[in-house]
Design a protein around this motif. Structure first.
Motif, PDB file in Angstrom:
ATOM      1  N   TYR A  48       1.098  -1.182   8.810  1.00 12.04           N
ATOM      2  CA  TYR A  48       1.642  -0.530   9.236  1.00 12.04           C
ATOM      3  C   TYR A  48       1.754  -0.472  11.044  1.00 12.04           C
ATOM      4  O   TYR A  48       1.204  -2.123  11.599  1.00 12.04           O
ATOM      5  N   ALA A  99       0.046  11.357   2.320  1.00  9.68           N
ATOM      6  CA  ALA A  99       0.409  10.170   1.290  1.00  9.68           C
ATOM      7  C   ALA A  99       1.185  11.048   0.102  1.00  9.68           C
ATOM      8  O   ALA A  99       0.842  11.987  -0.443  1.00  9.68           O
ATOM      9  N   GLY A 100       2.609  11.184   0.152  1.00  7.55           N
ATOM     10  CA  GLY A 100       3.297  11.503  -1.612  1.00  7.55           C
ATOM     11  C   GLY A 100       4.528  10.849  -0.877  1.00  7.55           C
ATOM     12  O   GLY A 100       4.938   9.893  -0.439  1.00  7.55           O
ATOM     13  N   TYR A 114      -3.526   6.322  -8.124  1.00  5.51           N
ATOM     14  CA  TYR A 114      -5.116   6.362  -7.860  1.00  5.51           C
ATOM     15  C   TYR A 114      -4.543   6.161  -5.711  1.00  5.51           C
ATOM     16  O   TYR A 114      -4.726   4.714  -5.630  1.00  5.51           O
ATOM     17  N   ARG A 115      -4.500   6.885  -5.516  1.00 12.27           N
ATOM     18  CA  ARG A 115      -4.690   7.518  -3.753  1.00 12.27           C
ATOM     19  C   ARG A 115      -5.647   7.612  -3.079  1.00 12.27           C
ATOM     20  O   ARG A 115      -6.469   7.776  -2.989  1.00 12.27           O
ATOM     21  N   ASP A 116      -6.368   5.796  -3.448  1.00 13.41           N
ATOM     22  CA  ASP A 116      -7.673   5.774  -2.316  1.00 13.41           C
ATOM     23  C   ASP A 116      -8.229   5.041  -1.375  1.00 13.41           C
ATOM     24  O   ASP A 116      -6.783   5.159  -0.568  1.00 13.41           O
ATOM     25  N   GLY A 153      -0.246   5.212  -2.440  1.00 16.88           N
ATOM     26  CA  GLY A 153      -0.387   5.752  -1.201  1.00 16.88           C
ATOM     27  C   GLY A 153       0.086   5.426   0.173  1.00 16.88           C
ATOM     28  O   GLY A 153      -0.642   5.630   1.334  1.00 16.88           O
ATOM     29  N   ARG A 191     -10.742  13.218   3.091  1.00 14.70           N
ATOM     30  CA  ARG A 191      -9.894  13.730   1.683  1.00 14.70           C
ATOM     31  C   ARG A 191      -9.696  15.393   2.128  1.00 14.70           C
ATOM     32  O   ARG A 191     -10.791  15.067   0.963  1.00 14.70           O
ATOM     33  N   GLY A 220      -2.034   1.571  -8.697  1.00 14.69           N
ATOM     34  CA  GLY A 220      -1.370   3.199  -9.559  1.00 14.69           C
ATOM     35  C   GLY A 220      -1.389   4.307  -9.160  1.00 14.69           C
ATOM     36  O   GLY A 220      -1.043   4.509  -8.162  1.00 14.69           O
ATOM     37  N   PHE A 224      -1.346  -3.223   3.304  1.00 14.46           N
ATOM     38  CA  PHE A 224      -1.114  -2.461   3.985  1.00 14.46           C
ATOM     39  C   PHE A 224      -0.103  -2.933   4.966  1.00 14.46           C
ATOM     40  O   PHE A 224      -1.253  -3.292   6.054  1.00 14.46           O
ATOM     41  N   GLU A 271      -1.283  14.334  -1.126  1.00 13.45           N
ATOM     42  CA  GLU A 271      -2.318  14.362  -0.846  1.00 13.45           C
ATOM     43  C   GLU A 271      -2.455  14.438   1.110  1.00 13.45           C
ATOM     44  O   GLU A 271      -0.994  13.417   1.866  1.00 13.45           O
ATOM     45  N   PHE A 303       4.051   3.294   9.218  1.00 13.50           N
ATOM     46  CA  PHE A 303       4.646   2.308   7.658  1.00 13.50           C
ATOM     47  C   PHE A 303       5.577   1.094   7.267  1.00 13.50           C
ATOM     48  O   PHE A 303       6.380   1.652   8.521  1.00 13.50           O
ATOM     49  N   GLN A 339      -7.524   3.823   2.455  1.00 13.41           N
ATOM     50  CA  GLN A 339      -7.050   2.369   3.167  1.00 13.41           C
ATOM     51  C   GLN A 339      -7.868   2.690   3.593  1.00 13.41           C
ATOM     52  O   GLN A 339      -8.896   2.816   4.833  1.00 13.41           O
ATOM     53  N   LEU A 356       1.075   6.040   3.184  1.00 13.88           N
ATOM     54  CA  LEU A 356       0.279   6.921   4.274  1.00 13.88           C
ATOM     55  C   LEU A 356       1.957   7.508   5.882  1.00 13.88           C
ATOM     56  O   LEU A 356       2.446   6.444   6.595  1.00 13.88           O
TER      57      LEU A 356
END
Lengths: 116, 110
Positions: free
Chosen positions: A35, B90-91, A101-103, B96, B49, A99, A33, B32, A45, A105, B98
């Motif tokens: 920003y 995050a949506g 899963y928002r793991d 994700g 989180r 995918g 990402f 989230e 973002f 960053q 942000l």
């Protein structure tokens, strides 16, 4: 292990110059990402890569901004014909998965760009 | 559109006092939420989180969908808690992306 690194840490450009900002994500991280953080604001973002594919560039403020990640690792954010309003800290972040899963960053230290 | 609001730019407390950093969000789906922290001269890092329901460094945050809030709390502040705190959401995407609030600078006085 090494975290996300960015270079240069500081960049001063004259208005109208082109600049290139580099991001080295954590090895093996699929997602990357960018920003932009203006003074006194939270990060905003710019764009997202999944491996080498740029899946979201909705945050790029103008067509002067261009990002690439040709081999799915290092990424470069290029700003053409810089303007004073481009002055900001540019943050890169990477995360392991893709995918649904928002793991986590992991952020780099940022590049502070000042356009004179 | 999604939005995160942190109404306080600055918050000062004394060591040992309770602290609450406010965060409100606007999002039509199921968000989230995260708290990120940036200590002096360090990079932005994840503090906690909501999905993990964990306590990190004594901080907790509860998602209140009715009030659309995700306030960060700590019962006894420490000087080392002094930092910039960002609430983030995050949506709307699977990867994700942000959306951050403007941040709150917390200063804990000895």
């Amino acid at each position: 292990g090494a975290g996300v690194s960015q270079s240069p840490r500081y960049k001063v450009a004259k208005r109208g110059q082109d600049v290139a900002l580099r991001c080295d994500p954590i090895s093996g991280h699929v997602s990357l990402f960018w920003y932009q953080q203006a003074l006194g604001q939270g990060p905003e973002f710019l764009t997202y890569f999944q491996n080498e594919a740029q899946l979201d560039k909705s945050g790029l403020p103008s067509d002067r901004f261009f990002a690439e990640r040709p081999e799915g690792s290092v990424s470069t954010l290029k700003i053409q014909r810089t303007q004073q309003e481009d002055s900001a800290v540019y943050l890169c972040a990477s995360s392991l998965l893709r995918g649904p899963y928002r793991d986590t960053q992991y952020f780099g230290p940022g590049t502070r760009l000042t356009v004179l | 559109a999604q939005r995160v609001t942190q109404p306080e730019k600055l918050l000062s407390v004394f060591k040992g006092a309770p602290v609450e950093l406010k965060c409100n969000y606007s999002y039509s789906g199921s968000p989230e939420l995260f708290w990120y922290v940036q200590y002096s001269r360090q990079r932005l890092q994840l503090l906690l989180r909501h999905i993990s329901r964990e306590s990190i460094k004594g901080f907790t945050a509860d998602l209140n969908k009715g009030e659309t809030s995700f306030h960060l709390k700590k019962p006894f502040a420490q000087e080392e808690d002094s930092a910039m705190y960002y609430c983030a959401l995050a949506g709307g995407t699977s990867y994700g992306k942000l959306t951050f609030g403007q941040g709150t600078i917390l200063t804990v006085h000895p």
